[in-house]
Write an enzyme that holds these catalytic residues in place. Structure first.
Site, PDB file in Angstrom:
ATOM      1  N   ASP A  44     -37.865  -6.963   8.365  1.00  0.00           N
ATOM      2  CA  ASP A  44     -38.321  -7.541   7.044  1.00  0.00           C
ATOM      3  C   ASP A  44     -39.684  -7.739   7.012  1.00  0.00           C
ATOM      4  OD1 ASP A  44     -36.815  -9.886   4.979  1.00  0.00           O
ATOM      5  OD2 ASP A  44     -36.302 -10.650   6.713  1.00  0.00           O
ATOM      6  N   ASP A  90     -31.477 -12.836  -1.205  1.00  0.00           N
ATOM      7  CA  ASP A  90     -30.493 -13.309  -0.514  1.00  0.00           C
ATOM      8  C   ASP A  90     -29.123 -13.487  -0.889  1.00  0.00           C
ATOM      9  OD1 ASP A  90     -32.465 -12.786   1.388  1.00  0.00           O
ATOM     10  OD2 ASP A  90     -32.145 -14.760   2.149  1.00  0.00           O
TER      11      ASP A  90
END
Length: 557
Positions: A166, A239
């Site tokens: 990430d 997301d």
């Protein structure tokens, strides 16, 4: 922002070399070890469980992948997302699994998954802290040593197969731009994984931290241009909507369409070993109907996107499970040519995509965005198969085959997506046909609304005045005429001259720009209209800039 990980269902002959079972000797990886030759498949906990994750839930979902038959169909990588570790590293500087959540530790979990014939994926962050503020691999704020090499060696010792990296809390050193800092960080991550002695697929989240709307800005396009040098797959943007146990019936359909929206224009970056990742499959999970679940699977397959579930696998709806386990759709997603499908035509109600396949077949999908069932008819010529041509058309949902030399027809339910695989018989080679898109869902349009021969950027209508073909010599044709560099920097439609006429030869670069080869200038979209009823401005040529969003174009395939 978070990326999705698991990766790699390689070709069968390479599977043993790329994804070895636990062994006493450590494998040796090299910088040219081929990884993720087809889009990754598997499971990740984040969109369903978020931080409410532990060993028992991971093992239960792994067992459900096996018992449901999904693992045998390719969903074979199990990835543990954020929140798996303690808040501090140990005295040696190593990451430590939370002993309450994962009492047996991560090495045990990897061995357990491998024993079931599965692969093991794990989450970390290229910044100093993960998104949930657990220890990251990157340098601390203000500078200092990073942990990229240390963490890569630790993951290798646990027999990790995939690393989801990430991009939260990444320090930007003085004198560097944010984009430069992310490039340095992800290159360091990739180097550490290569040097670890074990082949591990890298899912890089860098682009997601630069997204600005569906089309993005210059920095987003820059990151998309280099991220494939670091990882095998990458999250480009927002997301997928997570499941909320307190509101399980909340629709997640708009989230699926949103992620499809930003991913559909980026096919130029997809190829074996490099995949655009629009985030997790939530088909069959709460928040999607059966039709919407089929749509997500069908659209992700058309886009050669990773098939990474994020759900309670044991609780998938029967319709969702059937869609996810459909071997014809899986074969489409995993097609070894690795070409991402492109938009042929779009309107408020429908979107048509086409995708070339390795054996010469052509896949076609029709998304019904509307809330009512609709009849569809897709002419073969409109998807790059001009007459005379006959195809065997296989409905990939039902397996039913029909023969046609005219059009694909059917009825598509609300929010559903029809998908066909076409096997041409007696046809000429397919011609890339469809929209030229710029600035998101806008189309290069030759309707002559601003003068004879003019080309403007207009709302997409699925009309013939937006149906371009890509021909030899770099020509872009519309209704028998060629896109041509005109006077005063404008572009226009003009008669196609024989050979390679100056002003009619175009080159589509990896960064998305369309370059007129003689002048070396780039096709440029006009600025947004001041008012909705303002006349459309003509497309023009301008000096090529550095990943300018108004000079990025998506072309048919």
């Amino acid at each position: 922002m978070r990326a999705s990980l698991p990766c790699l269902t390689a070709a069968a002959l390479l599977a043993l070399a790329l994804c070895p079972a636990p062994a006493t000797a450590e494998p040796t990886a090299t910088s040219d070890t081929p990884l993720a030759l087809t889009p990754p498949m598997g499971w990740n906990n984040w969109a369903h469980y978020m931080c409410d994750i532990d060993e028992a839930k991971v093992v239960a979902n792994a067992e459900a992948l096996v018992s449901s038959g999904l693992a045998a169909k390719g969903y074979d990588t199990v990835t543990v997302d954020d929140c798996w570790m303690r808040r501090e590293r140990d005295a040696r500087g190593d990451l430590v699994a939370d002993p309450v959540k994962f009492p047996h530790g991560m090495a045990w979990l990897g061995e357990h998954l491998h024993a079931k014939g599965l692969k093991f994926g794990i989450y970390e962050d290229a910044g100093s802290l993960t998104c949930e503020r657990y220890p990251g691999s990157g340098a601390p704020e203000g500078g200092g040593p990073d942990h990229y090499a240390r963490d890569a060696r630790l993951f290798a010792s646990w027999n990790v197969d995939y690393v989801k990296m990430d991009g939260c809390n990444l320090w930007v050193p003085p004198g560097k731009t944010k984009e430069e800092a992310y490039r340095d960080a992800y290159n360091a991550v990739a180097r550490a994984l290569r040097d670890s002695g074990r082949p591990m697929v890298l899912s890089a989240s860098a682009p997601a931290y630069f997204q600005q709307g569906e089309w993005g800005g210059a920095d987003w396009h820059k990151v998309l241009d280099w991220v494939g040098e670091t990882g095998q797959l990458w999250r480009e943007g927002k997301d997928i909507k997570v499941y909320k146990a307190s509101a399980p019936r909340t629709s997640r359909w708009s989230s699926v369409l949103g992620n499809y929206g930003y991913n559909r224009w980026l096919g130029r970056y997809a190829a074996p070993g490099n995949w655009n990742d629009p985030d997790f499959l939530i088909a069959g999970a709460p928040g999607l109907t059966d039709a919407e679940s089929r749509s997500q699977v069908g659209l992700w397959a058309m886009m050669a996107a990773p098939f990474i579930l994020s759900s309670d696998v044991s609780a998938l709806s029967p319709g969702g499970l059937a869609a996810l386990g459909n071997t014809r759709l899986i074969a489409l997603d995993q097609d070894p040519l690795g070409r991402q499908g492109a938009v042929v035509s779009s309107s408020p109600a429908f979107e048509v995509l086409a995708r070339p396949l390795a054996n010469g077949d052509r896949a076609v999908a029709v998304l019904n965005r509307s809330g009512t069932d609709r009849d569809v008819s897709v002419p073969l010529a409109g998807i790059g198969l001009p007459a005379p041509c006959v195809v065997d058309a296989e409905d990939l949902w039902t397996g039913k085959r029909t023969e046609t030399g005219d059009a694909l027809t059917g009825r598509v339910a609300a929010h559903d997506t029809a998908v066909w695989r076409l096997t041409p018989r007696g046809c000429a080679e397919a011609v890339p046909t469809g929209q030229i898109n710029g600035l998101g869902a806008m189309c290069a349009d030759g309707a002559s609304t601003s003068g004879v021969g003019s080309v403007v950027l207009a709302a997409c209508t699925a009309g013939a005045d937006q149906r371009w073909t890509l021909g030899g010599g770099g020509r872009l044709r519309l209704a028998g005429q060629c896109l041509t560099a005109g006077s005063g920097g404008l572009v226009e439609l003009a008669d196609c001259a024989p050979g390679r006429r100056a002003g009619q030869s175009w080159r589509h670069r990896r960064d998305g720009s369309l370059v007129e080869e003689v002048s070396g200038t780039c096709l440029t979209a006009p600025a947004a209209a001041a008012t909705p009823d303002a006349p459309a401005e003509r497309l023009r040529l301008a000096a090529c800039g550095d990943h300018r969003a108004d000079q990025a174009w998506s072309l048919p395939v």
